[in-house]
Design a protein around this motif. Structure first.
Motif, mmCIF file in Angstrom:
data_model
loop_
_atom_site.group_PDB
_atom_site.id
_atom_site.type_symbol
_atom_site.label_atom_id
_atom_site.label_comp_id
_atom_site.label_asym_id
_atom_site.label_seq_id
_atom_site.Cartn_x
_atom_site.Cartn_y
_atom_site.Cartn_z
ATOM 1 N N GLU A 1 30.629 25.403 29.594
ATOM 2 C CA GLU A 1 32.026 25.080 29.348
ATOM 3 C C GLU A 1 32.661 24.383 30.550
ATOM 4 O OE1 GLU A 1 34.029 25.718 26.556
ATOM 5 O OE2 GLU A 1 32.117 26.112 25.582
ATOM 6 N N VAL A 2 31.973 24.442 31.700
ATOM 7 C CA VAL A 2 32.571 23.949 32.946
ATOM 8 C C VAL A 2 31.727 22.873 33.625
ATOM 9 C CG1 VAL A 2 33.322 24.592 35.275
ATOM 10 C CG2 VAL A 2 33.750 26.144 33.349
ATOM 11 N N VAL A 3 30.427 23.133 33.769
ATOM 12 C CA VAL A 3 29.564 22.241 34.559
ATOM 13 C C VAL A 3 29.244 20.975 33.774
ATOM 14 C CG1 VAL A 3 27.336 22.021 35.735
ATOM 15 C CG2 VAL A 3 28.582 24.198 35.811
ATOM 16 N N PRO A 4 29.595 19.808 34.306
ATOM 17 C CA PRO A 4 29.409 18.545 33.569
ATOM 18 C C PRO A 4 27.970 18.047 33.618
ATOM 19 C CG PRO A 4 30.342 18.089 35.729
ATOM 20 C CD PRO A 4 30.268 19.597 35.604
ATOM 21 N N ILE A 5 27.614 17.269 32.617
ATOM 22 C CA ILE A 5 26.291 16.647 32.562
ATOM 23 C C ILE A 5 26.480 15.153 32.265
ATOM 24 C CG2 ILE A 5 26.020 17.231 30.113
ATOM 25 C CD1 ILE A 5 23.015 17.537 30.631
ATOM 26 N N GLN A 6 25.706 14.315 32.976
ATOM 27 C CA GLN A 6 25.761 12.872 32.762
ATOM 28 C C GLN A 6 24.344 12.353 32.521
ATOM 29 O OE1 GLN A 6 28.791 10.454 34.945
ATOM 30 N NE2 GLN A 6 28.779 12.178 36.366
ATOM 31 N N PHE A 7 24.241 11.410 31.591
ATOM 32 C CA PHE A 7 22.953 10.877 31.173
ATOM 33 C C PHE A 7 22.782 9.433 31.623
ATOM 34 C CE2 PHE A 7 23.497 14.355 28.243
ATOM 35 C CZ PHE A 7 22.204 14.797 27.963
ATOM 36 N N ILE A 8 21.533 9.089 31.965
ATOM 37 C CA ILE A 8 21.094 7.707 32.060
ATOM 38 C C ILE A 8 19.798 7.605 31.260
ATOM 39 C CG2 ILE A 8 22.110 7.336 34.346
ATOM 40 C CD1 ILE A 8 19.196 7.540 35.463
ATOM 41 N N GLY A 9 19.312 6.384 31.086
ATOM 42 C CA GLY A 9 18.045 6.196 30.377
ATOM 43 C C GLY A 9 18.231 5.613 28.993
ATOM 44 N N ALA A 10 17.249 5.849 28.132
ATOM 45 C CA ALA A 10 17.233 5.288 26.777
ATOM 46 C C ALA A 10 18.069 6.168 25.845
ATOM 47 C CB ALA A 10 15.804 5.168 26.274
ATOM 48 N N ILE A 11 19.383 6.157 26.059
ATOM 49 C CA ILE A 11 20.264 7.057 25.318
ATOM 50 C C ILE A 11 21.646 6.416 25.195
ATOM 51 C CG2 ILE A 11 21.117 8.336 27.340
ATOM 52 C CD1 ILE A 11 20.711 10.920 25.595
ATOM 53 N N SER A 12 22.350 6.793 24.141
ATOM 54 C CA SER A 12 23.717 6.316 23.927
ATOM 55 C C SER A 12 24.480 7.426 23.219
ATOM 56 C CB SER A 12 23.722 5.052 23.071
ATOM 57 O OG SER A 12 23.309 5.369 21.750
ATOM 58 N N GLU A 13 25.785 7.243 23.048
ATOM 59 C CA GLU A 13 26.601 8.269 22.393
ATOM 60 C C GLU A 13 26.243 8.425 20.921
ATOM 61 O OE1 GLU A 13 30.652 7.309 23.162
ATOM 62 O OE2 GLU A 13 30.553 7.937 25.271
ATOM 63 N N ASP A 14 25.583 7.434 20.321
ATOM 64 C CA ASP A 14 25.162 7.513 18.924
ATOM 65 C C ASP A 14 23.797 8.183 18.758
ATOM 66 O OD1 ASP A 14 27.461 6.171 18.113
ATOM 67 O OD2 ASP A 14 26.522 4.210 18.405
ATOM 68 N N ASN A 15 23.125 8.440 19.871
ATOM 69 C CA ASN A 15 21.788 9.015 19.855
ATOM 70 C C ASN A 15 21.847 10.490 19.448
ATOM 71 O OD1 ASN A 15 19.588 10.592 21.446
ATOM 72 N ND2 ASN A 15 18.813 8.501 21.421
ATOM 73 N N ASP A 16 20.916 10.923 18.603
ATOM 74 C CA ASP A 16 20.915 12.307 18.126
ATOM 75 C C ASP A 16 20.763 13.311 19.263
ATOM 76 O OD1 ASP A 16 21.243 11.541 15.509
ATOM 77 O OD2 ASP A 16 19.106 11.627 15.015
ATOM 78 N N TYR A 17 20.035 12.935 20.283
ATOM 79 C CA TYR A 17 19.827 13.851 21.409
ATOM 80 C C TYR A 17 21.126 14.025 22.206
ATOM 81 C CZ TYR A 17 14.870 13.795 20.380
ATOM 82 O OH TYR A 17 13.651 13.963 19.755
ATOM 83 N N PHE A 18 21.848 12.938 22.377
ATOM 84 C CA PHE A 18 23.135 13.056 23.065
ATOM 85 C C PHE A 18 24.107 13.892 22.230
ATOM 86 C CE2 PHE A 18 27.486 11.783 23.941
ATOM 87 C CZ PHE A 18 27.538 11.919 25.322
ATOM 88 N N LYS A 19 24.127 13.660 20.924
ATOM 89 C CA LYS A 19 25.013 14.424 20.048
ATOM 90 C C LYS A 19 24.690 15.914 20.098
ATOM 91 C CE LYS A 19 25.882 10.712 16.687
ATOM 92 N NZ LYS A 19 25.640 10.248 15.296
ATOM 93 N N MET A 20 23.395 16.243 20.190
ATOM 94 C CA MET A 20 22.995 17.643 20.296
ATOM 95 C C MET A 20 23.498 18.263 21.599
ATOM 96 S SD MET A 20 21.370 20.260 18.955
ATOM 97 C CE MET A 20 20.124 19.777 17.753
ATOM 98 N N ALA A 21 23.341 17.537 22.699
ATOM 99 C CA ALA A 21 23.826 18.039 23.984
ATOM 100 C C ALA A 21 25.348 18.210 23.952
ATOM 101 C CB ALA A 21 23.415 17.088 25.106
ATOM 102 N N TYR A 22 26.023 17.248 23.345
ATOM 103 C CA TYR A 22 27.490 17.270 23.276
ATOM 104 C C TYR A 22 27.996 18.472 22.468
ATOM 105 C CZ TYR A 22 32.223 15.388 22.861
ATOM 106 O OH TYR A 22 33.589 15.209 22.918
#
Length: 267
Positions: A212-233
């Protein structure tokens, strides 16, 4: 031998080599713009040297003269060691706890001088040997040295914990920082969405990081439409893709390419 000014091309060539792909880019050393880049997916069952042969045949630009050449080994066969605990005469002893090693393995290391860290890794020796047939000399390093250094750079004056993920097709690297201190580096292989979120939340749990507090940031072969990003979100409140707007202006490359080739473009 150092080139005089009339011999300089003011261009730099960088390769990134992995069992699943080969990328390269050409930089203008004066403007820092990316002049050319390309990526080839590779079947991991194929011989990597044969894939490189095809890359060279299809890209005559690789035969031009460059002031600098860098080869990045995109491999998870590595481990980070603080300089205070580091002895370059015993490289294999550090990595044997994270990776299966053999007597024939060659070990190398990158020194992150700003942070007093050493990244011990096993380079793809056949790849280095292949490239030596094309170039007189080049520098080489492990991709994770660049990833960790950039994460630590970004954490400057951020006196709170941050999570960084380099997302790739078959694995992801995860780094946890706090104001230029490396708290964790790890690599996880995944096959499914469930694998991915399990390892991500497992890391949060083991380090007692509050999602709920610690932020996470992504780089690589990923976007906001990616299922993996949506799962993390879904499970982590402050979940974002790294803002690379400033890099777009410098490199003159689009956002998607910068995120996917973030390591290569920072070589």
């Amino acid at each position: 031998m150092e080139l005089d000014i009339t011999q300089k091309s003011y261009k730099k060539l960088s390769f990134e080599v992995a069992p699943t792909g080969v990328s390269f880019c050409v930089f203008d050393l004066i403007s820092q713009h990316v002049l050319h880049y390309k990526h080839y997916d590779i079947d991991p069952n194929n011989v990597l040297e044969e894939a490189l042969w095809k890359v060279f045949v299809e890209n005559p630009i690789l035969a031009e003269r460059y002031d600098e050449i860098v080869v990045l080994h995109n491999s998870n066969l590595n481990t980070f060691v603080p300089t205070s605990l580091f002895d370059p005469n015993h490289l294999g002893s550090y990595i044997q706890y994270d990776s299966k090693v053999f007597e024939t393995d060659y070990f190398a290391y990158d020194y992150l001088d700003t942070y007093e860290l050493n990244n011990v890794f096993i380079p793809y020796t056949p790849i280095n040997n292949y490239l030596l047939d094309h170039y007189d000399s080049f520098d080489y390093k492990n991709c994770n040295s660049i990833f960790v250094k950039k994460a630590l750079d970004y954490s400057k004056n951020k006196d709170f914990k941050q999570v960084w993920v380099h997302f790739q097709k078959d694995r992801f690297e995860i780094v946890v920082t706090k104001n230029q201190q490396l708290l964790l580096f790890n690599t996880f292989l995944y096959q499914t969405l469930e694998d991915f979120i399990y390892f991500l939340l497992f890391t949060y749990e083991q380090l007692q990081l509050n999602p709920e507090v610690v932020p996470i940031q992504f780089i690589g072969a990923i976007s906001e439409d990616n299922d993996y990003f949506k799962m993390a979100y879904r499970y982590i409140r402050n979940c974002t893709i790294l803002d690379v707007t400033a890099l777009q202006n410098t490199l003159q490359v689009n956002k998607k390419a910068i995120l996917r080739h973030f390591i290569l473009f920072h070589s």
